[in-house]
Motif scaffolding. Sequence first.
Motif, PDB file in Angstrom:
ATOM      1  N   TYR A   1      15.063  18.808  24.742  1.00 51.47           N
ATOM      2  CA  TYR A   1      14.405  18.171  23.603  1.00 51.47           C
ATOM      3  C   TYR A   1      13.121  17.474  24.039  1.00 51.47           C
ATOM      4  CZ  TYR A   1      13.429  14.757  19.965  1.00 51.47           C
ATOM      5  OH  TYR A   1      12.808  13.988  19.013  1.00 51.47           O
ATOM      6  N   HIS A   2      12.080  17.612  23.223  1.00 47.93           N
ATOM      7  CA  HIS A   2      10.851  16.851  23.393  1.00 47.93           C
ATOM      8  C   HIS A   2      10.423  16.282  22.047  1.00 47.93           C
ATOM      9  CE1 HIS A   2      10.736  19.380  27.016  1.00 47.93           C
ATOM     10  NE2 HIS A   2      10.166  18.321  27.564  1.00 47.93           N
ATOM     11  N   GLY A   3      10.126  15.018  22.029  1.00 49.42           N
ATOM     12  CA  GLY A   3       9.647  14.339  20.833  1.00 49.42           C
ATOM     13  C   GLY A   3       8.887  13.095  21.259  1.00 49.42           C
ATOM     14  N   TYR A   4       8.275  12.415  20.313  1.00 53.96           N
ATOM     15  CA  TYR A   4       7.369  11.313  20.631  1.00 53.96           C
ATOM     16  C   TYR A   4       8.054  10.232  21.468  1.00 53.96           C
ATOM     17  CZ  TYR A   4       4.424   7.195  20.123  1.00 53.96           C
ATOM     18  OH  TYR A   4       3.672   6.082  20.386  1.00 53.96           O
ATOM     19  N   LEU A   5       9.223   9.749  21.021  1.00 58.43           N
ATOM     20  CA  LEU A   5       9.873   8.641  21.722  1.00 58.43           C
ATOM     21  C   LEU A   5      10.316   9.052  23.128  1.00 58.43           C
ATOM     22  CD1 LEU A   5      12.008   6.901  18.952  1.00 58.43           C
ATOM     23  CD2 LEU A   5       9.894   6.097  20.013  1.00 58.43           C
ATOM     24  N   LYS A   6      10.879  10.245  23.250  1.00 60.67           N
ATOM     25  CA  LYS A   6      11.308  10.685  24.585  1.00 60.67           C
ATOM     26  C   LYS A   6      10.110  10.897  25.497  1.00 60.67           C
ATOM     27  CE  LYS A   6      14.010  14.103  27.102  1.00 60.67           C
ATOM     28  NZ  LYS A   6      14.874  15.306  27.021  1.00 60.67           N
ATOM     29  N   ASN A   7       9.069  11.519  24.987  1.00 59.29           N
ATOM     30  CA  ASN A   7       7.877  11.725  25.810  1.00 59.29           C
ATOM     31  C   ASN A   7       7.281  10.395  26.263  1.00 59.29           C
ATOM     32  OD1 ASN A   7       8.269  14.425  25.344  1.00 59.29           O
ATOM     33  ND2 ASN A   7       6.580  14.643  23.891  1.00 59.29           N
ATOM     34  N   LEU A   8       7.269   9.413  25.358  1.00 60.12           N
ATOM     35  CA  LEU A   8       6.753   8.089  25.699  1.00 60.12           C
ATOM     36  C   LEU A   8       7.619   7.437  26.762  1.00 60.12           C
ATOM     37  CD1 LEU A   8       4.722   5.825  25.101  1.00 60.12           C
ATOM     38  CD2 LEU A   8       6.276   5.017  23.309  1.00 60.12           C
ATOM     39  N   ALA A   9       8.932   7.553  26.606  1.00 60.17           N
ATOM     40  CA  ALA A   9       9.846   6.964  27.587  1.00 60.17           C
ATOM     41  C   ALA A   9       9.670   7.599  28.961  1.00 60.17           C
ATOM     42  CB  ALA A   9      11.291   7.127  27.110  1.00 60.17           C
ATOM     43  N   LEU A  10       9.486   8.899  28.997  1.00 63.88           N
ATOM     44  CA  LEU A  10       9.257   9.582  30.275  1.00 63.88           C
ATOM     45  C   LEU A  10       7.971   9.094  30.940  1.00 63.88           C
ATOM     46  CD1 LEU A  10      10.243  13.226  29.272  1.00 63.88           C
ATOM     47  CD2 LEU A  10      11.402  11.828  30.993  1.00 63.88           C
ATOM     48  N   ALA A  11       6.934   8.897  30.121  1.00 62.72           N
ATOM     49  CA  ALA A  11       5.659   8.436  30.666  1.00 62.72           C
ATOM     50  C   ALA A  11       5.774   7.007  31.203  1.00 62.72           C
ATOM     51  CB  ALA A  11       4.577   8.522  29.596  1.00 62.72           C
ATOM     52  N   VAL A  12       6.416   6.126  30.433  1.00 63.29           N
ATOM     53  CA  VAL A  12       6.555   4.723  30.839  1.00 63.29           C
ATOM     54  C   VAL A  12       7.372   4.615  32.120  1.00 63.29           C
ATOM     55  CG1 VAL A  12       7.592   2.519  30.182  1.00 63.29           C
ATOM     56  CG2 VAL A  12       6.242   3.797  28.514  1.00 63.29           C
ATOM     57  N   ALA A  13       8.417   5.454  32.221  1.00 66.64           N
ATOM     58  CA  ALA A  13       9.284   5.422  33.409  1.00 66.64           C
ATOM     59  C   ALA A  13       8.742   6.247  34.564  1.00 66.64           C
ATOM     60  CB  ALA A  13      10.678   5.914  33.021  1.00 66.64           C
ATOM     61  N   ASP A  14       7.574   6.867  34.377  1.00 65.65           N
ATOM     62  CA  ASP A  14       6.958   7.713  35.410  1.00 65.65           C
ATOM     63  C   ASP A  14       7.930   8.805  35.870  1.00 65.65           C
ATOM     64  OD1 ASP A  14       4.959   8.622  37.086  1.00 65.65           O
ATOM     65  OD2 ASP A  14       5.536   7.280  38.734  1.00 65.65           O
ATOM     66  N   LYS A  15       8.518   9.508  34.888  1.00 64.78           N
ATOM     67  CA  LYS A  15       9.540  10.524  35.172  1.00 64.78           C
ATOM     68  C   LYS A  15       9.074  11.945  34.855  1.00 64.78           C
ATOM     69  CE  LYS A  15      13.080   7.987  36.541  1.00 64.78           C
ATOM     70  NZ  LYS A  15      13.724   8.176  37.869  1.00 64.78           N
ATOM     71  N   TRP A  16       7.788  12.136  34.609  1.00 68.80           N
ATOM     72  CA  TRP A  16       7.348  13.474  34.210  1.00 68.80           C
ATOM     73  C   TRP A  16       7.563  14.507  35.311  1.00 68.80           C
ATOM     74  CZ3 TRP A  16       6.989  15.310  29.645  1.00 68.80           C
ATOM     75  CH2 TRP A  16       6.602  14.506  28.571  1.00 68.80           C
ATOM     76  N   ASP A  17       7.282  14.155  36.557  1.00 66.79           N
ATOM     77  CA  ASP A  17       7.494  15.117  37.635  1.00 66.79           C
ATOM     78  C   ASP A  17       8.965  15.492  37.754  1.00 66.79           C
ATOM     79  OD1 ASP A  17       4.851  15.276  38.260  1.00 66.79           O
ATOM     80  OD2 ASP A  17       4.951  13.969  40.023  1.00 66.79           O
ATOM     81  N   HIS A  18       9.824  14.514  37.664  1.00 72.33           N
ATOM     82  CA  HIS A  18      11.263  14.777  37.733  1.00 72.33           C
ATOM     83  C   HIS A  18      11.713  15.618  36.548  1.00 72.33           C
ATOM     84  CE1 HIS A  18      15.548  14.104  38.361  1.00 72.33           C
ATOM     85  NE2 HIS A  18      15.640  13.755  37.090  1.00 72.33           N
ATOM     86  N   HIS A  19      11.161  15.353  35.383  1.00 70.48           N
ATOM     87  CA  HIS A  19      11.564  16.068  34.167  1.00 70.48           C
ATOM     88  C   HIS A  19      11.124  17.528  34.211  1.00 70.48           C
ATOM     89  CE1 HIS A  19      12.600  16.630  29.964  1.00 70.48           C
ATOM     90  NE2 HIS A  19      11.392  17.104  29.736  1.00 70.48           N
ATOM     91  N   HIS A  20       9.936  17.783  34.676  1.00 69.45           N
ATOM     92  CA  HIS A  20       9.407  19.152  34.692  1.00 69.45           C
ATOM     93  C   HIS A  20       9.817  19.940  35.935  1.00 69.45           C
ATOM     94  CE1 HIS A  20       7.167  18.634  31.072  1.00 69.45           C
ATOM     95  NE2 HIS A  20       6.351  17.730  31.555  1.00 69.45           N
ATOM     96  N   HIS A  21      10.252  19.254  36.977  1.00 71.35           N
ATOM     97  CA  HIS A  21      10.648  19.862  38.263  1.00 71.35           C
ATOM     98  C   HIS A  21       9.833  21.122  38.587  1.00 71.35           C
ATOM     99  CE1 HIS A  21      13.222  22.479  35.739  1.00 71.35           C
ATOM    100  NE2 HIS A  21      13.797  21.410  35.271  1.00 71.35           N
ATOM    101  N   PRO A  22       8.516  20.987  38.786  1.00 70.69           N
ATOM    102  CA  PRO A  22       7.652  22.160  38.982  1.00 70.69           C
ATOM    103  C   PRO A  22       7.918  22.928  40.267  1.00 70.69           C
ATOM    104  CG  PRO A  22       6.435  20.143  39.419  1.00 70.69           C
ATOM    105  CD  PRO A  22       7.742  19.724  38.828  1.00 70.69           C
ATOM    106  N   THR A  23       8.552  22.311  41.261  1.00 72.51           N
ATOM    107  CA  THR A  23       8.795  23.016  42.523  1.00 72.51           C
ATOM    108  C   THR A  23      10.097  23.803  42.520  1.00 72.51           C
ATOM    109  OG1 THR A  23       9.903  21.095  43.497  1.00 72.51           O
ATOM    110  CG2 THR A  23       7.510  21.273  43.817  1.00 72.51           C
TER     111      THR A  23
END
Length: 206
Positions: free
Chosen positions: A136-158
């Motif tokens: 799921y992606h939506g405004y509140l979750k995306n904001l929470a990921l950004a505030v918690a600096d979790k985007w790299d963990h969420h996307h796991h690009p490696t």
Amino acid sequence: MVTQVVPKFGWTSNGAEQSHSYLLPATLRLLERHHVGSLLDIGTGNGSNLPAWLSGTERVAAMEPDEEGFSFAREYADADVRKIAVGEEIPADWRHAFEAIVCLEVVEHLFNPADLVKTARQTLKKDGIIIISTPYHGYLKNLALAVADKWDHHHHPTKTGGHIKFWTRNSLSQLFVSEGFREIHFEGVGRLPYLWKSMIMVFQID
């Protein structure tokens, strides 16, 4: 020509995925609600979800392109498991043969998601449904990921075989509605409302 995301996804057993704890109960409720008697699992992976479908569905088939995943999935002899990728030619006996499709955590891995819609149209009976889940992606979750600096963990690009598409309710609905389906159900699963781990949507051929 069908382009695979990776040659091997990395399956090492037929053990259940962690996401099954919140995806399978919701999916089984939907299958029961729609009185599904025949089901195609698109992208079954290692087949660990097949016992759940077999427990309440008369006819269960599954498709999986990954050789290792396919080898594990075919151990469930009561299911008709075939090594086929989304976008490849559908066998004649699968055409318009199923009342429902289940496609869990697959669409985010596809280079060409339109192939999934095409496969659904080729395999579903009249008024058939597809039950599809994706993170799921939506405004509140995306904001929470950004505030918690979790985007790299969420996307796991490696990660080999990781996610290459990121869907919202609107974008996933647009994919199917533009090709003659209609949205009939939406729910978030796992975690708190609007911070859901995944969303489950159901589309019916219009």
